[in-house]
Design a protein around this motif. Structure first.
Motif, PDB file in Angstrom:
ATOM      1  N   ALA A  49      -1.092  22.483 -21.247  1.00 28.01           N
ATOM      2  CA  ALA A  49      -2.518  22.158 -21.219  1.00 28.01           C
ATOM      3  C   ALA A  49      -2.737  20.684 -20.900  1.00 28.01           C
ATOM      4  N   VAL A  50      -1.883  19.827 -21.446  1.00 23.52           N
ATOM      5  CA  VAL A  50      -1.984  18.393 -21.169  1.00 23.52           C
ATOM      6  C   VAL A  50      -1.680  18.114 -19.703  1.00 23.52           C
ATOM      7  N   ALA A  51      -0.606  18.736 -19.182  1.00 23.26           N
ATOM      8  CA  ALA A  51      -0.199  18.491 -17.798  1.00 23.26           C
ATOM      9  C   ALA A  51      -1.265  18.925 -16.806  1.00 23.26           C
TER      10      ALA A  51
ATOM     11  N   ALA B  52       1.950  14.039 -33.320  1.00 17.98           N
ATOM     12  CA  ALA B  52       2.902  13.605 -32.294  1.00 17.98           C
ATOM     13  C   ALA B  52       2.320  13.810 -30.897  1.00 17.98           C
ATOM     14  N   PHE B  53       1.572  14.891 -30.689  1.00 17.17           N
ATOM     15  CA  PHE B  53       0.966  15.138 -29.383  1.00 17.17           C
ATOM     16  C   PHE B  53      -0.144  14.138 -29.092  1.00 17.17           C
ATOM     17  N   VAL B  54      -0.936  13.800 -30.098  1.00 20.21           N
ATOM     18  CA  VAL B  54      -1.994  12.811 -29.887  1.00 20.21           C
ATOM     19  C   VAL B  54      -1.386  11.462 -29.493  1.00 20.21           C
ATOM     20  N   SER B  55      -0.351  11.052 -30.215  1.00 12.56           N
ATOM     21  CA  SER B  55       0.325   9.800 -29.872  1.00 12.56           C
ATOM     22  C   SER B  55       1.060   9.929 -28.542  1.00 12.56           C
ATOM     23  N   GLY B  56       1.638  11.114 -28.307  1.00 11.15           N
ATOM     24  CA  GLY B  56       2.378  11.335 -27.072  1.00 11.15           C
ATOM     25  C   GLY B  56       1.492  11.272 -25.843  1.00 11.15           C
ATOM     26  N   LEU B  57       0.258  11.783 -25.971  1.00 12.25           N
ATOM     27  CA  LEU B  57      -0.655  11.719 -24.827  1.00 12.25           C
ATOM     28  C   LEU B  57      -0.973  10.265 -24.478  1.00 12.25           C
ATOM     29  N   ALA B  58      -1.123   9.421 -25.506  1.00 14.77           N
ATOM     30  CA  ALA B  58      -1.338   7.998 -25.236  1.00 14.77           C
ATOM     31  C   ALA B  58      -0.135   7.407 -24.510  1.00 14.77           C
ATOM     32  N   LYS B  59       1.067   7.859 -24.870  1.00 10.53           N
ATOM     33  CA  LYS B  59       2.275   7.379 -24.206  1.00 10.53           C
ATOM     34  C   LYS B  59       2.427   7.970 -22.809  1.00 10.53           C
ATOM     35  N   ILE B  60       1.686   9.046 -22.514  1.00 13.23           N
ATOM     36  CA  ILE B  60       1.671   9.589 -21.152  1.00 13.23           C
ATOM     37  C   ILE B  60       0.612   8.897 -20.310  1.00 13.23           C
ATOM     38  N   VAL B  61      -0.573   8.693 -20.906  1.00 11.50           N
ATOM     39  CA  VAL B  61      -1.685   8.079 -20.178  1.00 11.50           C
ATOM     40  C   VAL B  61      -1.326   6.665 -19.713  1.00 11.50           C
ATOM     41  N   ASP B  62      -0.707   5.888 -20.595  1.00 16.62           N
ATOM     42  CA  ASP B  62      -0.384   4.490 -20.245  1.00 16.62           C
ATOM     43  C   ASP B  62       0.599   4.397 -19.077  1.00 16.62           C
TER      44      ASP B  62
ATOM     45  N   ALA C 235      -7.885  12.099 -18.981  1.00 14.39           N
ATOM     46  CA  ALA C 235      -7.170  11.834 -20.234  1.00 14.39           C
ATOM     47  C   ALA C 235      -7.927  12.411 -21.433  1.00 14.39           C
ATOM     48  N   GLN C 236      -9.250  12.253 -21.446  1.00 16.03           N
ATOM     49  CA  GLN C 236     -10.042  12.794 -22.550  1.00 16.03           C
ATOM     50  C   GLN C 236      -9.992  14.317 -22.577  1.00 16.03           C
ATOM     51  N   LEU C 237      -9.937  14.936 -21.410  1.00 16.70           N
ATOM     52  CA  LEU C 237      -9.781  16.393 -21.366  1.00 16.70           C
ATOM     53  C   LEU C 237      -8.435  16.806 -21.956  1.00 16.70           C
ATOM     54  N   GLY C 238      -7.428  15.958 -21.781  1.00 18.13           N
ATOM     55  CA  GLY C 238      -6.136  16.234 -22.400  1.00 18.13           C
ATOM     56  C   GLY C 238      -6.222  16.235 -23.915  1.00 18.13           C
TER      57      GLY C 238
END
Length: 315
Positions: free
Chosen positions: A157-159, A263-273, A236-239
């Motif tokens: 879903a994030v991807a 972990a997913f919330v923090s992980g998405l930030a580590k993906i967005v950056d 990113a917000q949709l993620g």
């Protein structure tokens, strides 16, 4: 002077690029460690584990953060030094070429523009040219692999929220490049006009229209740049929405732990950056390629000046 940008990057030092790449490899290798530690800390707290084990995990998290920060500091300082060497080489090379007969090979105003304005972004790109995509892609692969291990459907879903960016980023960047090329050409005309004005050979009216054209080019660049940023932030917000919807469902139905959602919330930030950094690097690459080509074409570099190259490379 090399015929393309990456030839110039290699000229500035293969060994430095290899060392910077090595630091990047170390940095992204530990990229998933903070996420796993966050997950375990939250689960330890919610499952009422011993306070001693919780303090140990927090201490370990702090140690990883310190090591990661120290590596980032070293990497950024090293990349800046390499970039400044590239800028120094370009400026010295342009000045050397302008002083070599026939001096008419480069107009005075163009020389002024290259030395004062155009050389710095091109030289600065040398420091990040190899390490930046290596580091950011490595972080993406490490973090995404970890999130897939935790919960594949949530990662899917994030991807999905990042897929549209593959289409609109290159198109918008192409529009930015056209305006950058036009802006550089106008700025050279302004520099040349200033030289002629000092010599008493040109009036003020052409310069007024030129600075107006620079304003229009800059605003066109800003429109595309900030529109691109808006669309990327929206994705990113949709993620995050996808994580909250699926993660909340899995926690409520007992299919996952609350630590996994954290972990997913923090992980998405580590993906967005890193994703944003890759887009910025791609944007800088395309713009720098345009600027490097314009510098090389304007200076009409030949095979001379090898002594100057050796002196600067040894700096």
């Amino acid at each position: 002077m090399p015929s393309d940008l990456f030839g110039f990057i290699w000229l500035m030092g293969r060994r430095h690029q290899a060392l910077i790449a090595g630091l990047s490899l170390v940095l992204f290798a530990i990229g998933a460690a903070p996420l796993e530690l966050q997950r375990r800390i939250v689960n330890e707290a919610t499952q009422r584990a011993s306070y001693g084990s919780l303090l140990f995990l927090v201490s370990l998290y702090l140690a990883v953060a310190v090591v990661e920060g120290a590596i980032k500091f070293t990497l950024n300082l090293y990349r800046s030094w390499v970039g400044e060497r590239g800028t120094l080489w370009l400026r010295a090379r342009v000045l050397h070429q302008a002083e070599t007969p026939p001096s008419e090979s480069m107009l005075e105003g163009v020389e002024l523009s290259i030395v004062l304005a155009e050389a710095e972004p091109v030289g600065g790109f040398v420091g990040t040219s190899i390490s930046e995509p290596l580091l950011q892609v490595g972080i993406l692969v490490t973090v995404c692999s970890y999130l897939i291990y935790l919960q594949p459907l949530m990662m899917l879903a994030v991807a999905a929220t990042f897929a549209p960016q593959i289409a609109f980023v290159p198109m918008m960047q192409a529009a930015i490049n056209r305006r950058v090329e036009a802006k550089v050409a106008i700025m050279r005309d302004v520099s040349e006009g200033m030289v002629h004005a000092i010599e008493g050979g040109q009036g003020e009216d052409p310069q007024t229209s030129r600075i107006g054209a620079i304003f229009s080019a800059n605003m066109g660049i800003c429109r595309y740049k900030y529109a691109m940023n808006f669309l990327m932030n929206l994705m990113a917000q949709l993620g995050y929405v996808g994580i909250f919807v699926l993660g909340g469902y899995y926690v409520v139905t007992g299919k996952t732990e609350i630590g996994t959602v954290v972990a997913f919330v923090s992980g998405l930030a580590k993906i967005v950056d890193p994703w944003g950094a890759i887009v910025d690097w791609y944007r800088d690459l395309r713009v720098t390629q345009v600027k490097y080509r314009l510098i090389r074409d304007a200076a009409k570099f030949d095979g001379g000046g090898n002594h100057e190259i050796r002196n600067i490379s040894a700096f």
